[in-house]
Design an enzyme around this catalytic site. Sequence first.
Site: not given
Ligand code: PAF
Length: 325
Positions: A20, A136, A195, A203, A263-264
């Site tokens: 990923g 990423a 986090k 998210n 976001s992911s």
């Molecule tokens: O999951 C994510 O996308 C990242 O952890 C975060 C910090 C919210 C940034 O997009």
Amino acid sequence: MVNCSSDLIVTMKIAVIGPGALGALFAAYLSRTVGNEIFLLDHYRQRAAEMNNRILLVDDGREFSCPLTITADAEVIGPADLIFLCVKSADVAGALSGARPLFFSESLLVPLENGISHLDILSPCDMAIGVTAQGATLLEPGRVRHGGNGLTRIGFRQTPSPKAEKKLNKVVNVLNSVGFITEITTEIDSYIWNKLLVNVGINALTAIYDCPNGKLLEEPARSRMLAAVREGELVAEARGIRLPHDPQETTLQVCRDTADNISSMLQDVRRSRSTEINAINGALLVEADRFNIPMPVNRQLVRELEHTLKLRSVPERLSKNALFP
Ligand code: PAF
């Protein structure tokens, strides 16, 4: 396109599990060290073959070709000194069982998942948890954009063996040597929760509003985000977790720093893939129930995300036993 290279001499066999966004990013950067053997394990044979033993890394507007071995066969890799686990939280157990040939008595496992639900599955022996703010985005399989060089913290949850401690020092040196700012912490649980609360705030809401992180700074999303984080803070307090920074301020700062990031969770929703809602807001609800803490905002976020997934026809879990997303 330029080839990744550097003059760094280190010697470890390093395996990254999961192709990923984060796995591809770590694998690409690690391939810049000289002397290390770098492998990427993908459970999908065809995709592994199609990536053709290289990751394309888009960084600062340039594209780099980063050679490494990509395989779906853990036996090809064999015992590895260092193993980064970069699959989704819900896929941790399956991924580890498919990666058994990588483990031997000297292996150090570094899981980098979002959320907290995977922590109970992992045996704490010689495992150091990583919490990263590296940004990423997977543009396509094997092609990743580096969206920001955030700090990575790694630490043991229990007293490590001297060998594991020594290895972690080496790992941190390797990551720093390729430009990934990394430090060791003795308070990894605090950073895991720090986090977690950022993910709790950002998210689900980005997925619900279908917007980049920066848009959450605007109302009505902003108030909802801060309220969700506040609920999480109450659970952390009840659990006796010392939060290193003000979680609401941290979340606002992440929104500013990653304003254009998708976001992911939103990336998952847009690609019709399973999300990490159960490992993030869902896991927080489970913890809150243990302390009888009401969580109206997070409960509502979970409900709304489920509704969003239904509208977009995304199954909450595409496959319970899938090794990777
Ligand atoms: O999951 C994510 O996308 C990242 O952890 C975060 C910090 C919210 C940034 O997009």
